[in-house]
Design a protein around this motif. Structure first.
Motif, PDB file in Angstrom:
ATOM      1  N   VAL A  55      81.990 -24.392   5.839  1.00 11.91           N
ATOM      2  CA  VAL A  55      82.403 -23.006   5.552  1.00 11.91           C
ATOM      3  C   VAL A  55      82.710 -23.128   4.212  1.00 11.91           C
ATOM      4  O   VAL A  55      82.315 -22.290   3.136  1.00 11.91           O
ATOM      5  N   SER A  64      75.200 -17.940   2.885  1.00  6.80           N
ATOM      6  CA  SER A  64      75.591 -17.266   4.117  1.00  6.80           C
ATOM      7  C   SER A  64      75.565 -18.603   5.322  1.00  6.80           C
ATOM      8  O   SER A  64      74.701 -19.212   5.271  1.00  6.80           O
ATOM      9  N   PRO A 172      86.463 -17.533   7.327  1.00  2.93           N
ATOM     10  CA  PRO A 172      85.402 -17.208   6.228  1.00  2.93           C
ATOM     11  C   PRO A 172      85.821 -18.233   4.982  1.00  2.93           C
ATOM     12  O   PRO A 172      84.938 -18.438   4.034  1.00  2.93           O
ATOM     13  N   THR A 202      80.507 -13.161  13.056  1.00  7.37           N
ATOM     14  CA  THR A 202      80.493 -12.077  11.789  1.00  7.37           C
ATOM     15  C   THR A 202      82.052 -12.113  11.217  1.00  7.37           C
ATOM     16  O   THR A 202      82.322 -11.949  10.038  1.00  7.37           O
ATOM     17  N   ASP A 456      86.136 -11.205   5.826  1.00  4.37           N
ATOM     18  CA  ASP A 456      84.959 -11.609   5.254  1.00  4.37           C
ATOM     19  C   ASP A 456      84.494 -10.823   3.997  1.00  4.37           C
ATOM     20  O   ASP A 456      83.374 -10.281   3.955  1.00  4.37           O
ATOM     21  N   MET A 461      79.356 -14.388   6.332  1.00  3.01           N
ATOM     22  CA  MET A 461      79.507 -14.838   7.795  1.00  3.01           C
ATOM     23  C   MET A 461      78.428 -13.925   8.677  1.00  3.01           C
ATOM     24  O   MET A 461      78.655 -12.910   9.050  1.00  3.01           O
ATOM     25  N   ASN A 462      77.207 -14.619   8.913  1.00  2.00           N
ATOM     26  CA  ASN A 462      76.160 -14.021   9.636  1.00  2.00           C
ATOM     27  C   ASN A 462      76.082 -12.566   9.191  1.00  2.00           C
ATOM     28  O   ASN A 462      75.949 -11.648  10.119  1.00  2.00           O
TER      29      ASN A 462
END
Length: 473
Positions: A55, A64, A172, A202, A456, A461-462
């Motif tokens: 990450v 991403s 994140p 997310t 985030d 994140m997603n």
């Protein structure tokens, strides 16, 4: 992006950074085969620290991250978009059962542990982890938590969020939040655990969890019951609750079309009743070894149902093999429908007292929109959740695809009008993100976006899952 790939290989090892098309193919399309994308790479970390390193590297590169568990989702929430710039982070190597505490009634596991393995570990300790899904042999706990999965035991034990006590999450920014406390009481601040449950990757990546265990229920009484309609099924639910109380663990419904697909496509399946019915209920009572009255309670339920004209016939499982056969009729529906051809899936929930009217009203709307469309309806009456799926008219797969938007809009509008939800237990993913936002108030969407921005801020994140990207609808 070559520098990013080098950093990822340093973090997890060359063998666990997949970039070849053949190697990544299974990770970029979901179970339905409908949602597919492209990935810059698929990364398979083996520990929480490795997840954090991945990450951190992706954040530095502005790439991403798409978290993925068992990849059994139905709404595109665990697969990348079509840009080929996203990194799929698969948790499939993180499969350690860290601790089982039968006295405290907890089990601590890595997020990549398969649901069936959690059930087995609990059983070996003489306890029960009650979540049960058709995909339990391949779905993972991290995915279950990220989507707040439901299943066939929600009536008695609740959704996933009611089965979790603590989480470990990679944020994140690469930091690790260790919330693995198996406490049932902790009033020292915001409930961060529940914030991440249902967030669909997310807000961070769930890497570990403390889950609740329950007393084992080795005794069962199970029946497949013919009912005339959904109204009869709802009334039968009331009778079952009255006679069985807390022992009522399952109350599933399926229409005749669903059963016919199973009979056609599931090897060895047979109709347990002599005459066909428009609707069926699978009812099961479960108890401890000392609970001797389950069979009598089930008999009382069925007798009362026949006397009240709520049930026309029933098949009672007289052995474990017969119980397995009855359960196969329910659990085989999704796979049978997939084999049948084009499918349009809907996972809705309504107030239980609205279910019967809703099913009666929506059927004619579907027929008027697409002649010959086949509703394959099944689900969990006890919590108001129906999987209102549509199979194409015979030979009309293209017709279903053409009418899909109109069919879904009619379903979502009617669910919203009935104070229901367009996603009960599958999540919103990419497929339903825009629709989910459109049926919420502006205040609710603003609150969700505020949480997303706080955790985030870079939106890595997603992205596009759960909430539509800003400017999209």
């Amino acid at each position: 992006m070559n520098d990013l790939l080098d950093h990822l290989r340093t973090a997890v090892g060359d063998a666990h950074v997949l970039t070849d098309g053949a190697d990544v193919a299974a990770y970029v399309v979901d179970w339905t085969g409908v949602h597919a994308g492209q990935a810059l790479a698929v990364v398979r970390p083996g520990s929480t620290s490795e997840v954090a390193a991945v990450v951190t590297a992706c954040r530095a590169a502005g790439a991403s991250v798409v978290p993925q568990g068992g990849n059994t989702g139905l709404v595109g929430g665990g697969v990348p978009d079509a840009t080929g710039t996203q990194v799929v982070l698969s948790l499939g190597r993180m499969r350690t059962v860290r601790e089982v505490d039968p006295v405290a009634g907890t089990i601590t596991v890595d997020a990549g542990v398969v649901l069936a393995d959690v059930q087995d570990a609990a059983a070996q300790a003489g306890r029960l982890f009650p979540m049960s899904l058709g995909s339990e042999g391949s779905c993972t706990i991290g995915g279950n938590l990220a989507t707040n999965a439901g299943g066939t035991a929600v009536l008695r034990y609740g959704m996933t969020r009611e089965l979790v006590l603590g989480l470990e999450v990679v944020l994140p920014d690469g930091r690790i939040w260790d919330g693995l406390r198996g406490l049932r009481k902790d009033n020292t601040g915001y409930d961060l655990t529940q914030l991440f449950v249902g967030s669909e990757g997310t807000l961070g990546i769930i890497t570990g969890a403390v889950l609740r265990l329950f007393p084992a229920t080795p005794r069962h009484a199970t029946a497949w019951v013919a009912v005339a309609d959904v109204a009869a099924a709802v009334a039968l639910l009331g009778l079952a609750q009255q006679h069985a109380g807390a022992h009522l663990s399952t109350f599933e419904i399926a229409n005749r079309q669903a059963l016919e697909l199973v009979l056609a496509h599931l090897p060895g399946a047979s109709d347990p009743l002599a005459e066909p019915s428009d609707w069926y209920v699978l009812v099961e009572l479960a108890g401890a070894q000392t609970d001797d009255g389950l069979d009598d309670a089930l008999e009382a339920i069925l007798t009362a149902a026949v006397e009240a004209d709520l049930a026309a016939d029933a098949a009672i499982a007289g052995s474990p093999a017969q119980r397995t056969a009855l359960w196969a009729l329910r659990e085989g529906i999704s796979e049978a429908q997939k084999v049948e051809g084009a499918t349009l899936k809907h996972d809705v929930t309504l107030p239980i007292n609205r279910l019967a009217d809703w099913v009666a009203e929506i059927g004619p709307k579907m027929a008027a929109t697409l002649e010959g469309v086949r509703p394959v309806t099944y689900g969990h009456v006890g919590d108001g959740n129906l999987h209102y799926n549509l199979s194409a008219p015979v030979g009309g797969d293209d017709d279903l695809r053409t009418a899909a938007a109109d069919l879904s809009t009619a379903i979502y509008d009617s669910v919203a009008a009935g104070n229901g939800s367009i996603s009960a237990e599958h999540g919103l993913g990419r497929t339903k993100a825009a629709a989910g936002a459109s049926y919420k108030s502006a205040v609710e969407v603003d609150l969700m976006r505020a949480v997303k921005r706080a955790l985030d801020p870079d939106g890595l994140m997603n992205p596009g899952v759960l909430l539509p990207l800003v400017g999209q609808s």
